[in-house]
Write an enzyme that holds these catalytic residues in place. Structure first.
Site, PDB file in Angstrom:
ATOM      1  N   GLU A 168       0.784  -1.118  -0.099  1.00  0.00           N
ATOM      2  CA  GLU A 168       0.157   0.079  -0.090  1.00  0.00           C
ATOM      3  C   GLU A 168       0.910   1.210   0.079  1.00  0.00           C
ATOM      4  OE1 GLU A 168      -2.941   2.447   2.907  1.00  0.00           O
ATOM      5  OE2 GLU A 168      -2.700   0.250   3.447  1.00  0.00           O
ATOM      6  N   ARG A 183       1.013   9.895   0.440  1.00  0.00           N
ATOM      7  CA  ARG A 183       1.589  11.041   1.655  1.00  0.00           C
ATOM      8  C   ARG A 183       2.921  11.876   1.131  1.00  0.00           C
ATOM      9  NH1 ARG A 183       0.356   7.611   7.047  1.00  0.00           N
ATOM     10  NH2 ARG A 183      -1.400   6.594   6.385  1.00  0.00           N
ATOM     11  N   THR A 222      -4.332   6.093   1.095  1.00  0.00           N
ATOM     12  CA  THR A 222      -4.487   7.438   1.284  1.00  0.00           C
ATOM     13  C   THR A 222      -5.125   8.211   0.008  1.00  0.00           C
ATOM     14  OG1 THR A 222      -2.432   7.646   2.529  1.00  0.00           O
ATOM     15  CG2 THR A 222      -3.703   9.776   2.615  1.00  0.00           C
ATOM     16  N   LYS A 234     -11.646  -0.823   5.189  1.00  0.00           N
ATOM     17  CA  LYS A 234     -10.615  -0.342   6.094  1.00  0.00           C
ATOM     18  C   LYS A 234     -10.897   0.292   7.405  1.00  0.00           C
ATOM     19  CE  LYS A 234      -6.211   1.990   5.683  1.00  0.00           C
ATOM     20  NZ  LYS A 234      -5.146   2.555   4.958  1.00  0.00           N
TER      21      LYS A 234
END
Length: 216
Positions: free
Chosen positions: A47, A51, A75, A135
């Protein structure tokens, strides 16, 4: 082969690892050796979070050079990012939370998606939309093991990937729960190990996590 007719945003990503490394990369040159290090440790999923400015280039590098790695974009919080991660080569995406606009975007793009949830109401909303894997984030702040056990009683048909507060010390406790499909964590790819290119350490951490996940 065009798989767009069979793959939808509700399709569960095809990786087999029950541990999902949550990765922040600041140098895209680290992406490919990191992918190989994780694979050597038995982890076939990454993943790569949006960011940092290096994220899309890192996803693209792994998608091209290490096709056996299931490369997900984490994200993903904005509609515009959906097409960006697809163009980079991500095969699925995850979000820390979710909006209906984001669901519309992944649905239109047929991008397998794991939406972020934190409350029973959010879980029910996403289930109504068709999602069966979500999630739980941030897992520790949301109630951790106790929250997942509580959600399992009224919502037994939903599976979770708890992320946030998962560590080698509690990984097995999370994975033992019947409604936990896999767990995410950042401990497999420590920033200092990435900075110095210590791929052997990352392989060892991945191998240890894989052993914990398999010893259930």
């Amino acid at each position: 082969m065009d798989t767009s007719m069979t793959t939808t945003c509700f399709t569960r990503p095809a990786f087999t690892s029950r541990v999902v490394p949550v990765i922040v990369l600041t140098d895209p040159a680290h992406a490919v050796p990191l992918a190989h290090a994780l694979l050597e440790g038995g982890v076939d999923v990454m993943e790569i979070t949006l960011r940092s400015d290096a994220a899309l280039a890192a996803i693209e590098a792994v998608a091209k050079a290490v096709p056996q790695m299931h490369t997900g974009a984490g994200t993903v919080t904005r509609v515009a990012e959906v097409q960006q991660v697809i163009d980079a080569g991500a095969t699925f995406a995850l979000s820390p939370g979710c909006t209906d606009a984001l669901v519309d975007a992944v649905k239109a793009a047929n991008l397998p998606f794991i939406p972020g949830v934190m409350t029973p109401g959010e879980v029910m909303h996403r289930r109504e939309q068709g999602f069966g894997l979500m999630k739980l984030f941030p897992a520790q702040q949301a109630g951790g093991l106790g929250m997942l056990k509580a959600l399992g009683a009224p919502l037994p048909d939903v599976q979770f990937c708890p992320t946030g507060g998962v560590s080698p010390d509690n990984l097995k406790d999370f994975l033992k729960l019947p409604n936990v499909a896999m767990a995410g964590g950042s401990w497999l790819t420590p920033a200092d190990a990435l900075a110095r290119g210590d791929w052997a350490l990352i392989t060892r951490l991945a191998r240890e996590a894989t052993a914990l996940a398999n010893d259930l």
